[in-house]
Design a protein around this motif. Sequence first.
Motif, short mmCIF file in Angstrom:
data_model
loop_
_atom_site.label_atom_id
_atom_site.label_comp_id
_atom_site.label_asym_id
_atom_site.label_seq_id
_atom_site.Cartn_x
_atom_site.Cartn_y
_atom_site.Cartn_z
N MET A 61 29.11 18.05 41.84
CA MET A 61 29.36 17.26 40.63
C MET A 61 28.16 16.39 40.27
SD MET A 61 33.36 16.13 41.12
CE MET A 61 32.99 14.54 40.50
N LEU A 62 27.38 15.97 41.27
CA LEU A 62 26.23 15.10 41.02
C LEU A 62 24.99 15.86 40.57
CD1 LEU A 62 26.49 12.57 43.97
CD2 LEU A 62 26.94 12.15 41.56
N LEU A 63 24.94 17.17 40.78
CA LEU A 63 23.73 17.92 40.45
C LEU A 63 23.39 17.85 38.97
CD1 LEU A 63 21.45 19.85 41.27
CD2 LEU A 63 23.02 21.72 40.77
N TRP A 64 24.29 18.22 38.11
CA TRP A 64 23.97 18.29 36.69
C TRP A 64 23.75 16.93 36.05
CZ3 TRP A 64 21.84 22.52 35.66
CH2 TRP A 64 22.21 23.67 36.33
N PRO A 65 24.55 15.90 36.38
CA PRO A 65 24.20 14.57 35.84
C PRO A 65 22.82 14.09 36.32
CG PRO A 65 26.46 14.56 36.58
CD PRO A 65 25.88 15.87 37.01
N SER A 66 22.46 14.42 37.56
CA SER A 66 21.13 14.03 38.05
C SER A 66 20.03 14.72 37.26
CB SER A 66 20.99 14.37 39.52
OG SER A 66 21.92 13.67 40.29
N LEU A 67 20.22 16.00 36.95
CA LEU A 67 19.22 16.72 36.16
C LEU A 67 19.14 16.18 34.73
CD1 LEU A 67 19.80 20.37 37.42
CD2 LEU A 67 18.03 18.75 38.11
N ILE A 68 20.26 15.77 34.18
CA ILE A 68 20.25 15.19 32.83
C ILE A 68 19.55 13.84 32.83
CG2 ILE A 68 21.74 14.24 31.03
CD1 ILE A 68 23.67 16.58 31.68
N ILE A 69 19.77 13.04 33.87
CA ILE A 69 19.07 11.76 33.97
C ILE A 69 17.57 12.00 34.15
CG2 ILE A 69 18.77 9.72 35.43
CD1 ILE A 69 21.83 9.85 35.91
N ALA A 70 17.21 13.04 34.90
CA ALA A 70 15.80 13.38 35.06
C ALA A 70 15.19 13.75 33.71
CB ALA A 70 15.64 14.52 36.06
N LEU A 71 15.92 14.50 32.90
CA LEU A 71 15.41 14.82 31.56
C LEU A 71 15.25 13.57 30.71
CD1 LEU A 71 17.31 18.11 30.67
CD2 LEU A 71 14.87 17.81 31.15
N SER A 72 16.15 12.61 30.87
CA SER A 72 16.00 11.38 30.10
C SER A 72 14.78 10.58 30.58
CB SER A 72 17.26 10.52 30.18
OG SER A 72 17.42 9.98 31.46
N PHE A 73 14.47 10.63 31.88
CA PHE A 73 13.23 10.01 32.36
C PHE A 73 12.02 10.67 31.72
CE2 PHE A 73 14.64 8.35 36.82
CZ PHE A 73 15.40 7.39 36.19
N TRP A 74 12.07 12.01 31.61
CA TRP A 74 10.96 12.74 30.98
C TRP A 74 10.80 12.34 29.52
CZ3 TRP A 74 11.95 17.37 27.78
CH2 TRP A 74 10.78 17.88 27.23
N LEU A 75 11.90 12.27 28.79
CA LEU A 75 11.81 11.90 27.38
C LEU A 75 11.35 10.46 27.21
CD1 LEU A 75 14.99 13.65 25.98
CD2 LEU A 75 12.61 14.34 25.72
N LYS A 76 11.72 9.58 28.11
CA LYS A 76 11.22 8.20 28.08
C LYS A 76 9.73 8.20 28.31
CE LYS A 76 10.18 4.60 31.03
NZ LYS A 76 8.95 4.95 31.68
N GLY A 77 9.26 9.07 29.19
CA GLY A 77 7.83 9.15 29.47
C GLY A 77 7.04 9.70 28.32
N GLY A 78 7.69 10.43 27.42
CA GLY A 78 6.99 10.92 26.24
C GLY A 78 6.57 9.79 25.32
N GLY A 79 7.35 8.71 25.30
CA GLY A 79 7.03 7.57 24.47
C GLY A 79 6.23 6.52 25.20
N GLU A 80 6.32 6.51 26.51
CA GLU A 80 5.60 5.56 27.34
C GLU A 80 4.94 6.34 28.48
OE1 GLU A 80 8.47 2.77 28.73
OE2 GLU A 80 9.17 2.31 26.73
N VAL A 81 4.09 5.70 29.20
CA VAL A 81 3.39 6.37 30.29
C VAL A 81 4.28 6.41 31.53
CG1 VAL A 81 1.38 6.24 31.80
CG2 VAL A 81 1.19 5.59 29.39
N GLY A 82 4.28 7.55 32.21
CA GLY A 82 4.86 7.62 33.54
C GLY A 82 6.26 8.13 33.67
N GLY A 83 6.75 8.99 32.81
CA GLY A 83 8.11 9.50 32.95
C GLY A 83 8.20 10.85 33.62
#
Length: 147
Positions: free
Chosen positions: A11-33
């Motif tokens: 159950m934790l796998l897919w929410p973790s991957l979605i949170i990882a994608l949100s880190f990536w998208l945050k990094g697109g606007g700022e450095v270090g995602g």
Amino acid sequence: MRSFVPPLSRMLLWPSLIIALSFWLKGGGEVGGGFPAGALAGLAVLLQYVVAGREQTRRYVVVRYAAPLAGVGLLLLVGTAFLPVLAGYTPVSLFPRPGQPEMGAGAFHLHTALVFEGGLMLIVFGLVVTVIDRFALSTANQGDEGP
């Protein structure tokens, strides 16, 4: 009595991957995602290896193709770093250029930093999962040899 850990880890796998994608998208606007996104996704897969084992975890397509994903990430990094040189700009130039309109929706803007961070995320994820998979394979082979 059955353990609650395997179903909870699935159950934790897919929410973790979605949170990882949100880190990536945050990094697109700022450095270090890209790096934390790849590390979080790799840790989510590590949890699957620990709980379910290698054979069960390799059923996920993203795990089987982790090494090629790292290669795609490397191509994205090299492309965003050196393709601007062909157009006469400095390496790792940001596009669209200052003063040009950006495509996007709300606070999310599409530009080359997002591609760069995505490549970094794929490299980190692919490397982490490939190392975990090779380690799991070597420990499984050592267990087959016996005393």
